[in-house]
Design a protein around this motif. Structure first.
Motif, PDB file in Angstrom:
ATOM      1  N   GLU A 352     -11.761  46.889 -27.452  1.00 28.68           N
ATOM      2  CA  GLU A 352     -12.856  47.551 -26.778  1.00 28.68           C
ATOM      3  C   GLU A 352     -13.836  45.679 -26.869  1.00 28.68           C
ATOM      4  O   GLU A 352     -14.917  45.679 -27.207  1.00 28.68           O
ATOM      5  N   ILE A 353     -14.361  45.618 -25.629  1.00 25.08           N
ATOM      6  CA  ILE A 353     -14.752  44.220 -25.587  1.00 25.08           C
ATOM      7  C   ILE A 353     -15.151  44.753 -23.911  1.00 25.08           C
ATOM      8  O   ILE A 353     -14.603  45.536 -23.178  1.00 25.08           O
ATOM      9  N   PRO A 354     -16.149  44.899 -23.443  1.00 24.62           N
ATOM     10  CA  PRO A 354     -17.010  45.652 -22.142  1.00 24.62           C
ATOM     11  C   PRO A 354     -16.347  44.813 -21.372  1.00 24.62           C
ATOM     12  O   PRO A 354     -16.134  43.537 -21.580  1.00 24.62           O
ATOM     13  N   VAL A 355     -15.503  45.538 -19.971  1.00 18.25           N
ATOM     14  CA  VAL A 355     -14.824  44.785 -18.974  1.00 18.25           C
ATOM     15  C   VAL A 355     -15.834  43.679 -18.704  1.00 18.25           C
ATOM     16  O   VAL A 355     -15.663  42.398 -18.166  1.00 18.25           O
ATOM     17  N   ALA A 356     -17.044  43.550 -17.860  1.00 15.65           N
ATOM     18  CA  ALA A 356     -18.370  42.646 -17.703  1.00 15.65           C
ATOM     19  C   ALA A 356     -17.916  41.696 -18.636  1.00 15.65           C
ATOM     20  O   ALA A 356     -18.201  40.232 -18.671  1.00 15.65           O
ATOM     21  N   LEU A 357     -17.900  41.526 -19.852  1.00 15.35           N
ATOM     22  CA  LEU A 357     -17.682  39.721 -21.121  1.00 15.35           C
ATOM     23  C   LEU A 357     -15.967  40.016 -20.749  1.00 15.35           C
ATOM     24  O   LEU A 357     -16.052  38.766 -20.623  1.00 15.35           O
ATOM     25  N   VAL A 358     -15.196  40.984 -20.125  1.00 16.83           N
ATOM     26  CA  VAL A 358     -13.762  39.996 -20.384  1.00 16.83           C
ATOM     27  C   VAL A 358     -13.523  38.846 -19.089  1.00 16.83           C
ATOM     28  O   VAL A 358     -13.393  37.639 -19.076  1.00 16.83           O
ATOM     29  N   GLU A 359     -13.994  39.331 -17.692  1.00 12.75           N
ATOM     30  CA  GLU A 359     -14.150  39.365 -16.469  1.00 12.75           C
ATOM     31  C   GLU A 359     -15.375  38.120 -16.688  1.00 12.75           C
ATOM     32  O   GLU A 359     -14.723  36.495 -16.199  1.00 12.75           O
ATOM     33  N   SER A 360     -16.498  37.644 -17.495  1.00 15.67           N
ATOM     34  CA  SER A 360     -17.245  36.646 -17.411  1.00 15.67           C
ATOM     35  C   SER A 360     -16.471  35.747 -18.504  1.00 15.67           C
ATOM     36  O   SER A 360     -16.480  34.304 -18.172  1.00 15.67           O
ATOM     37  N   MET A 361     -15.908  35.683 -19.076  1.00 22.16           N
ATOM     38  CA  MET A 361     -14.866  34.950 -20.216  1.00 22.16           C
ATOM     39  C   MET A 361     -13.929  34.416 -19.376  1.00 22.16           C
ATOM     40  O   MET A 361     -13.422  33.183 -19.846  1.00 22.16           O
ATOM     41  N   HIS A 362     -12.713  35.185 -18.726  1.00 21.95           N
ATOM     42  CA  HIS A 362     -12.146  34.966 -18.120  1.00 21.95           C
ATOM     43  C   HIS A 362     -11.971  33.950 -16.957  1.00 21.95           C
ATOM     44  O   HIS A 362     -11.683  32.476 -16.720  1.00 21.95           O
ATOM     45  N   GLN A 363     -13.523  33.926 -16.130  1.00 21.78           N
ATOM     46  CA  GLN A 363     -14.248  33.014 -15.251  1.00 21.78           C
ATOM     47  C   GLN A 363     -14.806  31.354 -15.637  1.00 21.78           C
ATOM     48  O   GLN A 363     -14.157  30.754 -15.455  1.00 21.78           O
ATOM     49  N   LYS A 364     -15.303  31.934 -17.158  1.00 20.91           N
ATOM     50  CA  LYS A 364     -15.747  30.367 -17.528  1.00 20.91           C
ATOM     51  C   LYS A 364     -14.776  29.953 -18.573  1.00 20.91           C
ATOM     52  O   LYS A 364     -14.802  28.439 -17.714  1.00 20.91           O
ATOM     53  N   ILE A 365     -13.233  30.337 -18.982  1.00 19.32           N
ATOM     54  CA  ILE A 365     -12.502  29.150 -18.961  1.00 19.32           C
ATOM     55  C   ILE A 365     -10.918  29.158 -18.657  1.00 19.32           C
ATOM     56  O   ILE A 365     -10.720  27.875 -18.731  1.00 19.32           O
ATOM     57  N   THR A 366     -11.009  29.246 -17.496  1.00 21.07           N
ATOM     58  CA  THR A 366     -10.946  29.132 -16.177  1.00 21.07           C
ATOM     59  C   THR A 366     -11.428  27.515 -15.248  1.00 21.07           C
ATOM     60  O   THR A 366     -10.995  27.408 -15.312  1.00 21.07           O
ATOM     61  N   ASP A 367     -12.945  28.023 -14.900  1.00 23.60           N
ATOM     62  CA  ASP A 367     -13.593  26.504 -14.529  1.00 23.60           C
ATOM     63  C   ASP A 367     -12.949  25.514 -15.393  1.00 23.60           C
ATOM     64  O   ASP A 367     -13.609  24.600 -15.153  1.00 23.60           O
ATOM     65  N   HIS A 368     -13.838  25.582 -17.472  1.00 25.23           N
ATOM     66  CA  HIS A 368     -13.603  24.623 -17.613  1.00 25.23           C
ATOM     67  C   HIS A 368     -12.454  24.148 -17.743  1.00 25.23           C
ATOM     68  O   HIS A 368     -12.392  22.684 -18.047  1.00 25.23           O
ATOM     69  N   ALA A 369     -11.091  24.682 -17.945  1.00 26.56           N
ATOM     70  CA  ALA A 369      -9.516  24.427 -18.150  1.00 26.56           C
ATOM     71  C   ALA A 369      -9.950  22.911 -16.587  1.00 26.56           C
ATOM     72  O   ALA A 369      -8.722  21.975 -17.004  1.00 26.56           O
ATOM     73  N   ILE A 370      -9.841  23.147 -15.242  1.00 27.53           N
ATOM     74  CA  ILE A 370     -10.199  22.557 -14.486  1.00 27.53           C
ATOM     75  C   ILE A 370     -11.087  21.422 -14.185  1.00 27.53           C
ATOM     76  O   ILE A 370     -10.419  20.355 -13.996  1.00 27.53           O
ATOM     77  N   LEU A 371     -12.322  21.674 -15.471  1.00 22.53           N
ATOM     78  CA  LEU A 371     -13.057  20.807 -14.934  1.00 22.53           C
ATOM     79  C   LEU A 371     -13.009  19.713 -15.915  1.00 22.53           C
ATOM     80  O   LEU A 371     -13.016  18.148 -16.256  1.00 22.53           O
ATOM     81  N   HIS A 372     -11.871  20.251 -17.177  1.00 23.88           N
ATOM     82  CA  HIS A 372     -11.275  19.611 -18.287  1.00 23.88           C
ATOM     83  C   HIS A 372     -10.209  19.848 -18.928  1.00 23.88           C
ATOM     84  O   HIS A 372      -9.777  20.752 -19.693  1.00 23.88           O
ATOM     85  N   CYS A 487      -8.866  44.974 -15.158  1.00 24.41           N
ATOM     86  CA  CYS A 487     -10.457  44.720 -14.965  1.00 24.41           C
ATOM     87  C   CYS A 487     -11.141  45.692 -13.992  1.00 24.41           C
ATOM     88  O   CYS A 487     -11.960  46.709 -14.242  1.00 24.41           O
ATOM     89  N   LYS A 488     -11.018  45.059 -12.702  1.00 24.56           N
ATOM     90  CA  LYS A 488     -11.406  46.082 -11.698  1.00 24.56           C
ATOM     91  C   LYS A 488     -10.869  47.279 -11.354  1.00 24.56           C
ATOM     92  O   LYS A 488     -11.387  48.140 -10.968  1.00 24.56           O
ATOM     93  N   ARG A 489      -9.642  47.538 -12.393  1.00 20.39           N
ATOM     94  CA  ARG A 489      -8.686  48.261 -12.311  1.00 20.39           C
ATOM     95  C   ARG A 489      -9.903  49.130 -12.716  1.00 20.39           C
ATOM     96  O   ARG A 489     -10.060  50.694 -12.452  1.00 20.39           O
ATOM     97  N   GLU A 490     -10.202  48.977 -14.093  1.00 20.78           N
ATOM     98  CA  GLU A 490     -11.010  50.057 -15.659  1.00 20.78           C
ATOM     99  C   GLU A 490     -11.896  50.520 -14.243  1.00 20.78           C
ATOM    100  O   GLU A 490     -12.287  51.410 -14.704  1.00 20.78           O
ATOM    101  N   ARG A 491     -13.295  49.356 -13.270  1.00 19.98           N
ATOM    102  CA  ARG A 491     -14.286  49.554 -13.610  1.00 19.98           C
ATOM    103  C   ARG A 491     -13.969  51.066 -11.999  1.00 19.98           C
ATOM    104  O   ARG A 491     -15.096  51.066 -11.639  1.00 19.98           O
ATOM    105  N   ASP A 492     -13.344  50.593 -10.943  1.00 21.61           N
ATOM    106  CA  ASP A 492     -12.776  50.730  -9.916  1.00 21.61           C
ATOM    107  C   ASP A 492     -13.255  52.794 -10.566  1.00 21.61           C
ATOM    108  O   ASP A 492     -13.190  53.863  -9.550  1.00 21.61           O
ATOM    109  N   VAL A 493     -12.193  53.305 -12.214  1.00 23.82           N
ATOM    110  CA  VAL A 493     -12.232  54.407 -11.945  1.00 23.82           C
ATOM    111  C   VAL A 493     -13.610  54.934 -12.584  1.00 23.82           C
ATOM    112  O   VAL A 493     -13.850  56.244 -12.327  1.00 23.82           O
TER     113      VAL A 493
END
Length: 506
Positions: A352-372, A487-493
């Motif tokens: 029960e997490i807003p999809v926008a938050l899931v997408e944002s958090m996933h992008q942030k930790i992906t970028d973080h793993a690349i930089l660190h 996340c995109k699939r849920e948003r599209d629906v």
């Protein structure tokens, strides 16, 4: 050896084979025939797909399930291209024409092997029934009580968060019911179920039976029945027996067909035999799954009655049925013991997490793993799995722990990873299947008779005593790099539905 296995059935992504002695089943991924190159096939299954799945099951899922009265374990089995080729030959002889567009993925080197959960009832073995036969292990003696197994895919009571204010027609609907609306609008004229997960998860016997009757009326991929491991009821069987122009009579015809195949074994054709059988199914789903003694479950805090906190307008709250006793309902509602439905409901709450938050958090930790890169393991969502970290993240704590803040750096990314681990675990259970196996106990069976650790004894509303076992399977893990896609699939629906009803209003 490949000749010890034979084609059983298949779903959207996998093919299932059963062993000749009927004790085990084997699951292999499949891919479209048009995907010729190995690179394309990796998109669908992946060379290490089974290994990744087993790693997730053993290090995360099975740790969560440990100490519960459930059967669930699977293991990897090494296979060769020649093994896959022989299974493909057997599959192509037996499968229906509608599945011919898919092949077994010949790039994998492992298959998933598990017990045949449809025969998972003790102490009595499977019996040769005059109508429903099966192959028995040589060391089994023939008993006089056949086994019936009901496979359910219950889905969850997940309520999504819309990016924009939803139209009135979409408010207070669980995601499952919204998806059914989406399918009906996208494919007019096709039949869709009126089942709502909130009814099944309610713990109210009246509503649970309504949910089961809706699944019987339109089983799709959500319900099937076997007697002695022979399929006796499914959407495929229903399609062959009910004419396309049945329309308003479809539900009654489907219920009559289900009653016809079940009644010879578990009730009279007339009277309330079906209701008594559904009572046994409900009692099994509501039976306690926490074992007394032994290893304690790794997850000790379940959120109770979550499904009663949100009311889905697609559910059946006004149910009047004289076959239910008020004391039965109160007994279930007042029970403090965890059952498989309350357990799954607790896990689904982690999604029960807003999809926008899931997408944002996933992008942030992906970028973080690349930089660190030195901190990559601390935010990893893939193997190798740190069991301690995943279990801590999946402890069913409330989402209101300050994890939503995006201020600051450093440890915030580890908090984001914890939230996404919860999300991944919840999605893994989202499409799981439950197999309920029931076998009537012999009249001579004593209530003191020792049972297997996963088997319980229960009594239906007519006084029949059963041995019952619950199994859970299809606990898939979405690849971490696919989070954005889901996340995109849920948003599209949600966008399609909101846009559709907004245009109607305009």
């Amino acid at each position: 050896m490949a000749d010890e296995w034979t084609y059983r059935e298949e779903g959207n992504n996998n093919v299932v084979f059963t062993s000749i002695n009927n004790r085990s089943i084997l699951r292999l991924p499949k891919v479209p025939k048009v995907k010729k190159s190995k690179e394309d096939r990796h998109v669908y299954a992946g060379h290490d797909a089974i290994n990744e799945e087993i790693e997730f099951l053993e290090n995360v899922v099975y740790k969560i399930l440990s100490g519960l009265r459930l059967t669930y374990r699977a293991e990897r089995m090494a296979i060769t291209k020649d093994f896959i080729r022989k299974l493909s030959t057997d599959m192509n002889k037996r499968r229906s024409l509608q599945n011919n567009g898919m092949d077994l993925d010949d790039t994998v080197t492992y298959a998933l092997k598990m017990p045949n959960f449809c025969n998972a009832v003790v102490p009595h073995p499977v019996v040769h029934h005059p109508t429903y036969s099966t192959v028995l292990p040589a060391d089994h003696h023939v008993a006089d009580k056949p086994i019936i197994s009901i496979e359910l895919r219950p889905k969850t009571c997940y309520f999504p968060v819309f990016d924009e204010a939803p139209c009135e027609q979409l408010k207070d609907r669980c995601f499952f019911c919204l998806v059914q609306m989406y399918k009906e609008l996208k494919h007019p004229g096709t039949k869709h179920t009126r089942y709502c997960p909130c009814d099944l998860y309610s713990g109210n016997l009246k509503r649970m039976k309504v949910a089961l009757l809706e699944l019987i009326a339109c089983p799709q991929r959500y319900l099937s029945a076997r007697i002695n491991d022979t399929v006796v009821y499914s959407q495929g069987i229903l399609n062959k027996k009910i004419p396309c122009n049945a329309n308003g009579m479809r539900q009654k015809l489907a219920t009559d067909i289900f009653k016809e195949v079940i009644s010879p074994v578990y009730g009279n054709r007339d009277g309330n035999g079906l209701d008594v059988f559904l009572d046994a199914i409900c009692k099994s789903l509501l039976s306690p799954i926490a074992t007394s003694g032994g290893e304690k479950s790794s997850v000790g805090h379940w959120r109770k009655n979550n499904s009663q906190k949100r009311r889905c307008v697609g559910a059946h709250y006004e149910v009047t049925d004289s076959t239910y006793r008020d004391d039965d309902v109160k007994e279930i509602q007042n029970s403090s013991e965890t059952n498989i439905l309350s357990f799954l409901d607790s896990i689904s709450s982690m999604k029960e997490i807003p999809v926008a938050l899931v997408e944002s958090m996933h992008q942030k930790i992906t970028d973080h793993a690349i930089l660190h890169p030195c901190n990559r393991q601390n935010v990893s969502l893939s193997s190798p799995y740190n069991t301690k970290e995943w279990l801590r993240a999946s402890g069913f704590d409330s989402f209101s722990n300050g994890f939503c803040s995006f201020d600051g750096v450093g440890r915030d990314h580890e908090k984001f990873a914890d939230i996404l681990r919860k999300y991944i675990v919840a999605r893994g259970f989202n499409c799981c299947s439950i197999i309920i196996t029931l076998q009537k106990a012999n009249l001579s069976s004593s209530s003191d008779e020792p049972l297997d650790g996963s088997t319980v004894r229960l009594t239906d509303s007519a006084g029949n005593v059963y041995h019952s076992t619950l199994s859970i399977l299809d606990l898939y893990k979405d690849p971490a790099n696919q989070i954005q896609k889901y996340c995109k699939r849920e948003r599209d629906v949600l966008y399609f539905l909101n846009n559709h009803f907004s245009n109607l209003k305009t």
